[in-house]
Scaffold this motif. Structure first.
Motif, PDB file in Angstrom:
ATOM      1  N   PHE A 108       0.797  -1.065  -0.192  1.00 19.79           N
ATOM      2  CA  PHE A 108       0.103   0.169   0.028  1.00 19.79           C
ATOM      3  C   PHE A 108       0.800   1.233   0.055  1.00 19.79           C
ATOM      4  O   PHE A 108       1.900   1.348   0.755  1.00 19.79           O
ATOM      5  CB  PHE A 108      -0.931  -0.029   1.235  1.00 19.79           C
ATOM      6  CG  PHE A 108      -1.873   1.319   1.419  1.00 19.79           C
ATOM      7  CD1 PHE A 108      -2.845   1.442   0.289  1.00 19.79           C
ATOM      8  CD2 PHE A 108      -1.689   2.165   2.180  1.00 19.79           C
ATOM      9  CE1 PHE A 108      -3.801   2.358   0.520  1.00 19.79           C
ATOM     10  CE2 PHE A 108      -2.238   3.254   2.653  1.00 19.79           C
ATOM     11  CZ  PHE A 108      -3.381   3.346   1.585  1.00 19.79           C
ATOM     12  N   ARG A 109       0.577   2.074  -0.920  1.00 18.10           N
ATOM     13  CA  ARG A 109       1.303   3.392  -0.884  1.00 18.10           C
ATOM     14  C   ARG A 109       0.213   4.671  -1.184  1.00 18.10           C
ATOM     15  O   ARG A 109       0.623   5.568  -1.666  1.00 18.10           O
ATOM     16  CB  ARG A 109       2.330   3.422  -2.326  1.00 18.10           C
ATOM     17  CG  ARG A 109       3.393   2.393  -2.130  1.00 18.10           C
ATOM     18  CD  ARG A 109       4.236   2.599  -0.955  1.00 18.10           C
ATOM     19  NE  ARG A 109       5.242   1.806  -0.761  1.00 18.10           N
ATOM     20  CZ  ARG A 109       5.406   0.613  -0.103  1.00 18.10           C
ATOM     21  NH1 ARG A 109       4.334   0.473   0.449  1.00 18.10           N
ATOM     22  NH2 ARG A 109       6.396  -0.362  -0.047  1.00 18.10           N
ATOM     23  N   GLY A 110      -0.940   4.277  -0.993  1.00 17.23           N
ATOM     24  CA  GLY A 110      -1.932   5.235  -1.229  1.00 17.23           C
ATOM     25  C   GLY A 110      -2.149   6.315   0.023  1.00 17.23           C
ATOM     26  O   GLY A 110      -1.378   6.282   0.793  1.00 17.23           O
ATOM     27  N   ALA A 111      -3.236   6.912  -0.047  1.00 21.77           N
ATOM     28  CA  ALA A 111      -3.499   8.031   1.107  1.00 21.77           C
ATOM     29  C   ALA A 111      -4.387   7.274   2.115  1.00 21.77           C
ATOM     30  O   ALA A 111      -5.340   6.549   1.674  1.00 21.77           O
ATOM     31  CB  ALA A 111      -4.489   9.221   0.395  1.00 21.77           C
ATOM     32  N   LEU A 112      -4.053   7.536   3.308  1.00 23.76           N
ATOM     33  CA  LEU A 112      -4.759   6.825   4.627  1.00 23.76           C
ATOM     34  C   LEU A 112      -5.368   7.985   5.275  1.00 23.76           C
ATOM     35  O   LEU A 112      -4.631   8.981   5.793  1.00 23.76           O
ATOM     36  CB  LEU A 112      -3.858   6.118   5.422  1.00 23.76           C
ATOM     37  CG  LEU A 112      -4.278   5.514   6.677  1.00 23.76           C
ATOM     38  CD1 LEU A 112      -5.266   4.657   6.264  1.00 23.76           C
ATOM     39  CD2 LEU A 112      -3.336   4.983   7.422  1.00 23.76           C
ATOM     40  N   VAL A 113      -6.595   8.215   5.297  1.00 21.35           N
ATOM     41  CA  VAL A 113      -7.377   9.365   5.783  1.00 21.35           C
ATOM     42  C   VAL A 113      -8.640   8.899   7.053  1.00 21.35           C
ATOM     43  O   VAL A 113      -8.933   7.906   6.647  1.00 21.35           O
ATOM     44  CB  VAL A 113      -7.823  10.347   4.592  1.00 21.35           C
ATOM     45  CG1 VAL A 113      -6.564  10.962   3.909  1.00 21.35           C
ATOM     46  CG2 VAL A 113      -8.573   9.683   3.821  1.00 21.35           C
ATOM     47  N   VAL A 114      -8.683   9.736   7.474  1.00 18.88           N
ATOM     48  CA  VAL A 114      -9.829   9.460   8.753  1.00 18.88           C
ATOM     49  C   VAL A 114     -11.104  10.115   8.564  1.00 18.88           C
ATOM     50  O   VAL A 114     -10.815  11.583   8.343  1.00 18.88           O
ATOM     51  CB  VAL A 114      -9.308   9.689  10.261  1.00 18.88           C
ATOM     52  CG1 VAL A 114     -10.432   9.064  11.117  1.00 18.88           C
ATOM     53  CG2 VAL A 114      -7.928   8.762  10.362  1.00 18.88           C
ATOM     54  N   ALA A 115     -12.175   9.637   8.386  1.00 18.05           N
ATOM     55  CA  ALA A 115     -13.364  10.711   7.976  1.00 18.05           C
ATOM     56  C   ALA A 115     -13.919  11.419   9.271  1.00 18.05           C
ATOM     57  O   ALA A 115     -13.499  10.803  10.415  1.00 18.05           O
ATOM     58  CB  ALA A 115     -14.486   9.833   7.421  1.00 18.05           C
ATOM     59  N   SER A 116     -14.467  12.471   8.968  1.00 16.16           N
ATOM     60  CA  SER A 116     -14.838  13.094  10.368  1.00 16.16           C
ATOM     61  C   SER A 116     -16.358  13.153  10.357  1.00 16.16           C
ATOM     62  O   SER A 116     -16.826  13.087   9.277  1.00 16.16           O
ATOM     63  CB  SER A 116     -14.414  14.733   9.980  1.00 16.16           C
ATOM     64  OG  SER A 116     -15.483  15.494  10.834  1.00 16.16           O
ATOM     65  N   GLN A 117     -16.958  13.108  11.514  1.00 12.29           N
ATOM     66  CA  GLN A 117     -18.669  13.275  11.612  1.00 12.29           C
ATOM     67  C   GLN A 117     -18.969  14.611  11.144  1.00 12.29           C
ATOM     68  O   GLN A 117     -20.268  14.791  10.488  1.00 12.29           O
ATOM     69  CB  GLN A 117     -18.864  13.053  13.122  1.00 12.29           C
ATOM     70  CG  GLN A 117     -20.153  13.058  13.351  1.00 12.29           C
ATOM     71  CD  GLN A 117     -21.182  11.999  12.554  1.00 12.29           C
ATOM     72  OE1 GLN A 117     -21.482  10.894  13.182  1.00 12.29           O
ATOM     73  NE2 GLN A 117     -21.765  11.968  11.276  1.00 12.29           N
TER      74      GLN A 117
END
Ligand SMILES: [Zn+2]
Ligand SMILES: [Zn+2]
Length: 271
Positions: free
Chosen positions: A239-248
């Motif tokens: 994996f070399r992609g973007a790792l992001v966390v969604a917000s409420q």
């Protein structure tokens, strides 16, 4: 394909996928007014939306669906069990159409394949949305526990929106009554950070442009814990992609998942 997570969590889930002149809303768990506000805040227009796909009938996935469908003049797609469970709550949507499990259904300019999940709803599914050029985005919320069908659905994607609902330690020490804790952690509840991390490691590949962690519990998780659990599991994968966390509370910046690499955060290992 472009992916904009409009918001995710137990108080509402919705995301928008765009390809060419078409867009598709997956889940509509905010009021119509709030959906419009978020679509505008993300710099998008609702005029391209060709339909709404619903993963299951729970309010945090469907709240604004009927009004939005009526206002935009578009159909609602969901499994037969979800449509039956929603019943009158889909009035005044102009049309509804069934999503068959494990079969591609044409939805606007997209193809949607639904896979069963283990969750305490009538007929809940994970969906994989494919655009005309074969880019595929998976949306896996409210997934109960990691089944073979879930892992199958999450393979070979260009982007994956994956539930990381709770940290097991925070859940065990939370003030939820034991019955609620059991429901969340049980086979019809939600994926923990550790379960999602193991799944992410299993399905991660070099072409996965973005992995979005979603549906975080506001009492039993933090973005830092969810990200750390998944980052640890991804070490040693391709994996070399973007790792992001969604917000409420706010939309995430739009992710371009059509170019082979996500564009939000630095690739793992270069931080
Ligand atoms: Zn649910
Ligand atoms: Zn939910």
């Amino acid at each position: 394909m472009r992916l904009t997570v409009l918001g995710s969590g137990s108080r509402g889930n919705a995301l928008l996928l765009e390809a060419g002149a078409d867009a598709l809303l997956v889940d509509a768990g905010f009021s119509f007014r709030e959906l419009c506000r978020r679509i505008a805040a993300a710099g998008l227009e609702p005029t391209a939306i060709r339909g709404i796909v619903l993963t299951h009938e729970h309010g945090d996935h469907t709240r604004g669906a009927a009004r939005a469908a009526a206002a935009w003049g578009v159909p609602v797609w969901a499994t037969a069990g979800t449509l039956a469970a929603l019943g009158d709550r889909l009035v005044p949507a102009p049309a509804t159409a069934p999503l068959e499990q494990s079969r591609r259904t044409r939805c606007g300019g997209f193809f949607v394949t639904a896979f069963p999940t283990a969750h305490d709803a009538a007929d809940p599914v994970v969906v994989v949305v494919e655009d005309g050029s074969g880019r595929r985005v998976g949306v896996a919320y409210d997934a109960g526990f990691p089944t073979a069908a879930l892992a199958f659905a999450c393979r070979d994607l260009d982007a994956l929106v994956l539930e990381t609902n709770h940290d097991e330690v925070m859940l065990r020490s939370s003030r939820y009554p034991p019955s609620v804790r059991a429901r969340i952690a049980g086979r019809g509840g939600h994926l923990s950070n550790a379960q999602a991390a193991a799944l992410a490691a299993e399905v991660a590949h070099a072409g996965l442009a973005a992995l979005v962690l979603a549906h975080l519990s506001d009492r039993c998780n933090t973005p830092e814990l969810a990200r750390a659990a998944v980052e640890r599991a991804l070490v040693g994968t391709a994996f070399r992609g973007a790792l992001v966390v969604a917000s409420q509370n706010e939309p995430l910046p739009t992710l371009d998942v059509g170019s082979g690499l996500g564009q939000l955060s630095l690739p793992l290992g270069r931080r």
